[in-house]
Design an enzyme around this catalytic site. Sequence first.
Site, PDB file in Angstrom:
ATOM      1  N   SER A  27      -6.267  -0.264   3.074  1.00 29.35           N
ATOM      2  CA  SER A  27      -5.402  -1.350   2.610  1.00 29.35           C
ATOM      3  C   SER A  27      -5.121  -1.130   1.133  1.00 29.35           C
ATOM      4  O   SER A  27      -5.982  -0.601   0.399  1.00 29.35           O
ATOM      5  CB  SER A  27      -6.081  -2.709   2.800  1.00 29.35           C
ATOM      6  OG  SER A  27      -5.374  -3.735   2.115  1.00 29.35           O
ATOM      7  N   TYR A  53     -13.451  -7.988   0.862  1.00 30.79           N
ATOM      8  CA  TYR A  53     -12.547  -7.202   1.704  1.00 30.79           C
ATOM      9  C   TYR A  53     -12.023  -5.993   0.933  1.00 30.79           C
ATOM     10  O   TYR A  53     -12.013  -4.872   1.454  1.00 30.79           O
ATOM     11  CB  TYR A  53     -11.391  -8.080   2.169  1.00 30.79           C
ATOM     12  CG  TYR A  53     -10.314  -7.332   2.933  1.00 30.79           C
ATOM     13  CD1 TYR A  53     -10.540  -6.904   4.229  1.00 30.79           C
ATOM     14  CD2 TYR A  53      -9.080  -7.071   2.358  1.00 30.79           C
ATOM     15  CE1 TYR A  53      -9.562  -6.214   4.935  1.00 30.79           C
ATOM     16  CE2 TYR A  53      -8.091  -6.397   3.045  1.00 30.79           C
ATOM     17  CZ  TYR A  53      -8.341  -5.961   4.332  1.00 30.79           C
ATOM     18  OH  TYR A  53      -7.375  -5.280   5.032  1.00 30.79           O
TER      19      TYR A  53
END
Length: 244
Positions: free
Chosen positions: A140, A153
């Site tokens: 990501s 995250y």
Amino acid sequence: MSIQGRKALVTGGSRGIGAAIAKRLAADGATVAITYAGNKAAADATVAAIESAGGTAYAFQAEAADPSSQRSGVAQAAAALGGIDILVHNAGVAEFSVVTEDSDETFDRQFGVNVKGLHVGTRAALPHLAGGARIILIGSISGEKAFPATSVYSATKAAVAALARGWAKDLAPRGILVNTVQPGPIDTDMNPADSEFAQQMIGAIPLGRYGRVEEIAGAVAFFAGPDASYITGTTLNIDGGASA
């Protein structure tokens, strides 16, 4: 049909980006296996879509955060496929909170799936990977760009890219290429482009829209195919310019 006859395993392939990747690899000629954590109906729907388009696909339940389950899913997929030529690690979870609201449980869950599960799954797959195989990790842009309430995250996704860089060197003698695709804001059922949050985000995206799951699948297909034969240890951001 650039990967005709190749054997691909996509973890977390039941829906969203994972399902799009599985369908694209099948359309390009691969036989595909997917794993799923718990949504059997979605996994069966992905398999059915591939088969209705003339491809061959399998689905196996595997919980990425559980090492024995992850190893079992990889073993079942490798047996069904007769080996693995393309390994795509897509399974992941995201839980957003500021550091004052983080907990040991949310930390462990995200690292368990996003990092440990990926590490366990890759090690389990290695005996089934032939020389010249491809490993593609779905990271990501959060791994290199800070957003509010995403620190844990983001840390997991930074770890994903770091693993890929190291593995690229570890596995180069076997001719195995390892790369990371880092999506930005992508339109999925978990992050729909018409949500209030998305409308706030779009202003920070130079192209002015959310990405499509097919656009991530296209990048994965490139890394899986012959045109990427001299690319390893790199990351590719697919984010409409958001991280530029």
